[in-house]
Design a protein around this motif. Structure first.
Motif, PDB file in Angstrom:
ATOM      1  N   ASP A 149       0.846  -1.192   0.000  1.00  0.00           N
ATOM      2  CA  ASP A 149       0.000   0.000   0.000  1.00  0.00           C
ATOM      3  C   ASP A 149       0.882   1.242   0.000  1.00  0.00           C
ATOM      4  OD1 ASP A 149      -1.634   2.243   1.426  1.00  0.00           O
ATOM      5  OD2 ASP A 149      -3.124   0.736   0.858  1.00  0.00           O
ATOM      6  N   TYR A 192       4.337   0.466  -4.785  1.00  0.00           N
ATOM      7  CA  TYR A 192       3.437   0.977  -3.764  1.00  0.00           C
ATOM      8  C   TYR A 192       2.267   1.591  -4.503  1.00  0.00           C
ATOM      9  CZ  TYR A 192       7.375   0.534  -0.557  1.00  0.00           C
ATOM     10  OH  TYR A 192       8.414   0.041   0.202  1.00  0.00           O
ATOM     11  N   SER A 243      -1.974   3.068  -4.425  1.00  0.00           N
ATOM     12  CA  SER A 243      -3.104   3.525  -3.614  1.00  0.00           C
ATOM     13  C   SER A 243      -4.286   2.612  -3.843  1.00  0.00           C
ATOM     14  CB  SER A 243      -3.455   4.964  -3.961  1.00  0.00           C
ATOM     15  OG  SER A 243      -3.811   5.065  -5.315  1.00  0.00           O
ATOM     16  N   ALA A 244      -5.188   2.597  -2.894  1.00  0.00           N
ATOM     17  CA  ALA A 244      -6.356   1.724  -2.979  1.00  0.00           C
ATOM     18  C   ALA A 244      -7.409   2.280  -3.919  1.00  0.00           C
ATOM     19  CB  ALA A 244      -6.958   1.528  -1.591  1.00  0.00           C
TER      20      ALA A 244
END
Length: 89
Positions: free
Chosen positions: A33, A85, A87-88
């Motif tokens: 994340d 990495y 983001s949701a």
């Protein structure tokens, strides 16, 4: 081998270029994340900040960044670790 049409998407072209460039290296992929990203953890690595929706790449972290791509090269063991990495959203 199947051709992947990127249709002008710079972010997808970037990731495919990484895979092609390191095709002979032992590669490990780690997906986390974006909230877990720490610049201090990756001071010796190559870091890219990408907005997947627009296909833009930035030189530093900003609000428009949706993905952070980090390349860690271990030249002694000939191994590459690719951290993504995201983001949701």
């Amino acid at each position: 081998m199947r051709r992947i049409d990127t249709k002008g998407n710079k972010a997808l072209s970037f990731v495919l270029g990484l895979v092609y460039g390191y095709r002979n290296a032992s590669m490990e992929l780690v997906v986390k994340d974006i909230k877990e990203f720490s610049q201090e953890e990756h001071t010796q690595d190559t870091v890219y900040y990408i907005n997947r929706q627009t296909g833009e790449a930035y030189s530093s972290f900003c609000d428009e960044v949706s993905h952070v791509c980090v390349i860690r090269e271990d030249k002694i063991n000939k191994k590459v670790v690719l951290f993504i990495y995201k983001s949701a959203v």
